[in-house]
Design an enzyme around this catalytic site. Structure first.
Site, short mmCIF file in Angstrom:
data_model
loop_
_atom_site.label_atom_id
_atom_site.label_comp_id
_atom_site.label_asym_id
_atom_site.label_seq_id
_atom_site.Cartn_x
_atom_site.Cartn_y
_atom_site.Cartn_z
N ARG A 97 1.89 -10.61 10.62
CA ARG A 97 3.23 -10.02 10.85
C ARG A 97 4.33 -10.98 10.39
O ARG A 97 5.48 -10.57 10.22
CB ARG A 97 3.45 -9.73 12.35
N LYS B 268 0.82 -1.22 0.00
CA LYS B 268 0.00 0.00 0.00
C LYS B 268 0.85 1.27 0.00
O LYS B 268 0.47 2.27 -0.61
CB LYS B 268 -0.96 0.01 1.17
N THR B 269 2.01 1.24 0.69
CA THR B 269 2.87 2.43 0.70
C THR B 269 3.40 2.72 -0.69
O THR B 269 3.48 3.87 -1.12
CB THR B 269 4.04 2.25 1.69
N GLN C 63 -7.92 -4.84 9.50
CA GLN C 63 -6.85 -4.46 10.42
C GLN C 63 -7.23 -3.26 11.29
O GLN C 63 -6.35 -2.56 11.80
CB GLN C 63 -5.57 -4.14 9.64
N ASP D 241 -3.72 7.37 4.35
CA ASP D 241 -3.25 6.02 4.67
C ASP D 241 -3.97 5.51 5.92
O ASP D 241 -4.43 6.30 6.74
CB ASP D 241 -1.73 6.08 4.93
N GLU D 242 -4.07 4.20 6.07
CA GLU D 242 -4.68 3.57 7.26
C GLU D 242 -6.06 4.17 7.55
O GLU D 242 -6.39 4.51 8.69
CB GLU D 242 -3.77 3.74 8.48
#
Length: 766
Positions: free
Chosen positions: A633, A33-34, A251, A217-218
Site C-alpha cells: 500500500r 491492471k485497471t 493478494q 478483475d480481481e
C-alpha cells in the site's frame, strides 16, 4: 490506435492486444491492471472485434466499476451506460430483472443488505421458537451464505449432526420466507442467476453468443460459485468464448468470505490457457518496499510466481520500531506522523493499518490527544444509517408491499399506536393464511386492525399521490408523508439525521442522472411503460431480449433501480480515501488503496499473523498474503512496529515479534532501536523496553512483572530459549519451587505450559 496504446509497457501492450482467446494476466500490486483492463476493452471495440454490447466486465467493487466506465468514456466516443460493467451482484441483479419470470421472482423483488438479512433470520428464529443462543442469528446467516456460495440449496446438503440438520431446516424455511416476501440476499442474486442459466439452455446460449469477450478483475477473490458462473457465461468446453482474467494470487485475502485462490490455477488448467502474462513493473512503490514484499511472499507455496520491480530507485529503508507497550507504539506513531506533516505531508496520505479493529482504540486516543485529525474507516455507510434505513423501508413498501422486513421496521415508526400485541395478531393472521403482513391487515379485527389499516392507508395514499412523480420528488413526498422529518425535528440532536434524510433527495437526483433515466420520468412506472425503454424483442426461442445498448431503464423502474442501488452500495466494504485526515483502517479494508506513508502496526505473533491462522489449513499463508498487501500500500515510506506488551480484550498480552520479520530482507530494514540483544531477536537488536525510561502504565506493568517471581528467579516477560520450541517469552507463572510451571509464548509454536523443574530453559541475555 497509437494514442490508445502509446503509454503501455511491453507486458501491458502484450496483454491488451492478445488474440480472442482465454488469458490469465498475473497483475502485481501497482502494475496498472485497471489500465490494462480498460485499454483491452477499448482496443477490442476500436478494432471492430466486438461492439460495446458484446462486452461483459466483472469487478469486485462498485467503485472499480465506476472507475472503469469513466476511463472508457474518456478513451472512446461511446455511450457506456448500456454496457454490462459491474460487480457480480450488480450484473446478476440486472439479469434477474430482465428475466424475473423465468427466475420465479416478482418484478419488484428487493435486495436484502447484510443488516436486513440478519433481521429476517432473527424474525425466522422467533417465529419458529428456536433458541437464538443455541443457533445465533449471525452463525446461521454465515451458514446459509456459505452454502449458497458453494451452490448448495438446503435439499442438497447432507447434514453430519443434529445441529446441522436443524440449520438445514432453517435454511429451507428462510428460503421459503424470502420467496413469499419477494426479497433476495446478496448470495441469492448469484445462485438464482446460476440456476436460471443452468436450466434454461436457450437463455444461456443467448448470453454466451452475446458476450464473446468476458473480462474479470480481481480474479483471485472469486469463490466457487462465482467461478462456476463465469464458466457458464463463457461457455466453458465450447468454442468461441474468451475469458480474460486479471488477478494476483499473492493478494488473495478473502478466504473468510469464501474466496478460493485455487481458482486461478483451475482456470489456467480448465481453459487450457496458452496466454499467461505477468505484469511485474510496479508504478507505485520504491525499491526497498518492493524488496520487502517480494522476499516475504516467496515463503508461500503453490504461487504462480512473479517479482515486482520499479524504476523509481530504492528509496528509503523500511523503518521498524519495537515499542515497550501498545501505548508506547501509539506515541511513536504520533511523533512520526507529526514529523511527516511538518515536512509537508498531507494527513490524507498517512495511513495506519492494523490486523484487528480492537487495535485502533489506543491509537485513536493518542491522535485525539495530539490534536491530529483522523478518519477511521469502518463506520456506518450512508445507506446503513438508521434514519436512512427507515426512509428506504417506506420506499420499499411502495415498490413491494410484501416485504415484511420493511413493514416491521416502520409500521410503528414514528409511533402510531401499534404495539406488540397488534403485531402478534397480524403475524398470526399472516401465518394462518400464508400471506405477507401487509396483505394480512384486513384479517385483523378491532382497534389493532384499525391502527394497522391506517398505516396501510398511509402507504397507499403516498403511492397514489406520487405515481406520476419523478424519483427525487417522490422521495421528498415520502419523507414528509411518513412523518420521519417531523419526528426527528422533535429530537434534541435530530439535525444531523434530518440532514441525512434530505440528502436522499440529492442522492436520488444524482442516481437518475447517472443511470440515464429520462428527466422527470415517473418513478413508479415499470420498464415496459417507459417511453425510452421500448418493447422487448422476442427471439425465435421465445426469450425476451431488450435493446442491448439501452441503459438501465430497460429492465427497472427508477424506484426499483434506486432501491437496488441502495442495497448494493450498503454491501460494498472497500474503504475510500478522502478528507484531509490521517486514515485508519484494517489491512483488509486497505486493499485497492495506496498512500505515500503507511504504518503497519501490531506485528506480533498471535496478532499478525493472527492466532487463528495456525489452526486453519493455509491460514498462515493467507496471513502472509495479507502482510504482502499491507506492505504494497506504501508509495514512499513504510513503517512497521510491534509492542512487547499489549492490552487487548481487557487482558495484558506479552508478545513475541511477528515471524514475518525473519522473512524480510535485512538490507531493506532500518531498525530504529539500538542494536543490542533483545528478548525477541536472534539478530541482537536491543528492545525499546530496555532503552526507554518507563513511565505511567508502562512502569506499572514493569512492577507487576518484577513482583511475580518463582523457582530460580524466572519472571513474567523474561525471554527464554528451548531446545525444541526455540525462543519464547514467559507470559504467566503458577506455583512455586519444584511445582512451578510457566506459560510461554513460543511464537510460531504457540503457547506451551512447561514444568520449570524439568524443562531445560536457557535465559537469554539482555
Amino acid at each position: 490506435m497509437q494514442n490508445l496504446l502509446h503509454n503501455l509497457n511491453p507486458e501491458q501492450l502484450a496483454a491488451v492486444t492478445l488474440p480472442a482467446q482465454s488469458a490469465l494476466i498475473l497483475a502485481g500490486a501497482g502494475s496498472g491492471k485497471t489500465r490494462v483492463l480498460t485499454t483491452r476493452i477499448a482496443w477490442l471495440i476500436q478494432t471492430g472485434q466486438v461492439s460495446p454490447s458484446g462486452i461483459l466486465a466483472v469487478t469486485f467493487t462498485n467503485k472499480a466499476a465506476k472507475e472503469m466506465t469513466l476511463r472508457l468514456s474518456a478513451m472512446l466516443p461511446i455511450n457506456t451506460r448500456g454496457m454490462w460493467i459491474g460487480t457480480f451482484h450488480g450484473l446478476c441483479n440486472r439479469l434477474l430483472r430482465t428475466h424475473y419470470r423465468d427466475a420465479a421472482l416478482p418484478q419488484t423483488f428487493q435486495i436484502l443488505d447484510t443488516q436486513d438479512q440478519l433481521s429476517v433470520i432473527k424474525r425466522l428464529l422467533k417465529a419458529n421458537n428456536v433458541d437464538d443462543e443455541k443457533f445465533p442469528p449471525k452463525e446461521l446467516m454465515y451458514f446459509i451464505n456459505g452454502a449458497k456460495d458453494q451452490g448448495l440449496r438446503a435439499d442438497k446438503i447432507d447434514p453430519y449432526s443434529a445441529d446441522e440438520r436443524k440449520k438445514v431446516e432453517l435454511y429451507q424455511l428462510y428460503d421459503d420466507q424470502c420467496q413469499r416476501e419477494g426479497v433476495v440476499d446478496f448470495a441469492e442474486l448469484l445462485l438464482r442467476t446460476y440456476e436460471l442459466l443452468s436450466r434454461n439452455q436457450p437463455l444461456r446460449e443467448h448470453y454466451q453468443q452475446r458476450f464473446r469477450h468476458i473480462l474479470v478483475d480481481e480474479f483471485q477473490d472469486t469463490n466457487n460459485l462465482q467461478y462456476s458462473w463465469l464458466k457458464l457465461m463463457a461457455g466453458h468446453g465450447q468454442p468461441g468464448g474468451a475469458l480474460f482474467a486479471v488477478g494476483d494470487d499473492d493478494q488473495s485475502i478473502y478466504a473468510f468470505r469464501g474466496a478460493n485462490v485455487g481458482n486461478m490455477s483451475a482456470f489456467e488448467r480448465e481453459f487450457n490457457v496458452q496466454n499467461l502474462i505477468k505484469l511485474e513493473q510496479n508504478y507505485r512503490s520504491h525499491g526497498h518496499i518492493l524488496d520487502a514484499a517480494n522476499v516475504l511472499i516467496v515463503n508461500n507455496s503453490k504461487r504462480l510466481g512473479k517479482n515486482l520491480r520499479t524504476d523509481a530507485g530504492h528509496g528509503e529503508q523500511v523503518r521498524v520500531y519495537e515499542a515497550s507497550s501498545d501505548l508506547a507504539e501509539a506515541q511513536w506513531i504520533i511523533e512520526e506522523a507529526k514529523s511527516l506533516i511538518a515536512d509537508g505531508a498531507s494527513r490524507s496520505e498517512i495511513a495506519v493499518l492494523y490486523r484487528s479493529n480492537a487495535q485502533s482504540r489506543v491509537i485513536e486516543h493518542a491522535l485525539f490527544s495530539a490534536g491530529i485529525a483522523y478518519h477511521v474507516y469502518g463506520g456506518q455507510r450512508y445507506f446503513q444509517r438508521a434514519e436512512v434505513k427507515h426512509a428506504i423501508a417506506y420506499l420499499q413498501l411502495m415498490d413491494n408491499p410484501h416485504n415484511d422486513s420493511a413493514f416491521l421496521r416502520v409500521v410503528n415508526f414514528p409511533t402510531r399506536g401499534i404495539g406488540a400485541r397488534s403485531i402478534e395478531a397480524l403475524q398470526a393472521a399472516s401465518e394462518q393464511h400464508r400471506i405477507s403482513l401487509y396483505a394480512a391487515v384486513p384479517y385483523v379485527a378491532g382497534k389493532a386492525g384499525s391502527s394497522l389499516g391506517g398505516f396501510v392507508k398511509l402507504v397507499e395514499g403516498a403511492r397514489f399521490e406520487t405515481q406520476q412523480m419523478a424519483l427525487p420528488e417522490l422521495v421528498r413526498v415520502v419523507l414528509e408523508a411518513s412523518g420521519l422529518l417531523t419526528h426527528y425535528q422533535s429530537e434534541k440532536e435530530g439535525a444531523d439525521r434530518i440532514e441525512n434524510l434530505e440528502q436522499m433527495v440529492s442522492a436520488a437526483t444524482q442516481f437518475v442522472s447517472e443511470e440515464g433515466f429520462g428527466q422527470g420520468a415517473p418513478a413508479h412506472l415499470g420498464p415496459r411503460a417507459q417511453a425510452q425503454a421500448g418493447s422487448p424483442i422476442v427471439n425465435e426461442d421465445g426469450i425476451e431480449i431488450y435493446d442491448a445498448d439501452a441503459p438501465l431503464p430497460t429492465v427497472m423502474s427508477p424506484l426499483s433501480a434506486f432501491l437496488s442501488h441502495a442495497s448494493l452500495e450498503a454491501g460494498d466494504n472497500q474503504a475510500t480515501a478522502g478528507q484531509d485526515a490521517l486514515q485508519m483502517m484494517t489491512v483488509h479494508s486497505a486493499k485497492g488503496l495506496e498512500f505515500d506513508n503507511v504504518f503497519i502496526t501490531g506485528l506480533e505473533e498471535g496478532l499478525f499473523p493472527h492466532e487463528s491462522s495456525s489452526r486453519e489449513d493455509g491460514g498462515v499463508e493467507e496471513e502472509r498474503r495479507l502482510m504482502y498487501v499491507a506492505i504494497t500500500r506504501a508509495r514512499k515510506r513504510l513503517y512497521m512496529c510491534f509492542a512487547q506488551t499489549r492490552m487487548l480484550h481487557g487482558q495484558t498480552r506479552y508478545n513475541m515479534k511477528s515471524r514475518f520479520f525473519d522473512e524480510l530482507p535485512e538490507a531493506s530494514l532500518k531498525w530504529l532501536s539500538a542494536k543490542v540483544q533483545s528478548h525477541w531477536s536472534a539478530n541482537n537488536r536491543k528492545s525499546a523496553w530496555d532503552e526507554a525510561p518507563l513511565t505511567g502504565s508502562d512502569n506499572a506493568i514493569a512492577q507487576k512483572m518484577q513482583q511475580k517471581l518463582s523457582g530460580p528467579g524466572w519472571r513474567i516477560g523474561e525471554s527464554v530459549a528451548h531446545g525444541k520450541f526455540g525462543e519464547g517469552v514467559i507470559v504467566n507463572i503458577e506455583g512455586s519451587g519444584s511445582n512451578a510451571r510457566a506459560q510461554i509464548n513460543f511464537g510460531s509454536f504457540g503457547m506451551k505450559v512447561l514444568d520449570l523443574s524439568v524443562a531445560k530453559l536457557e535465559r537469554l541475555a539482555r
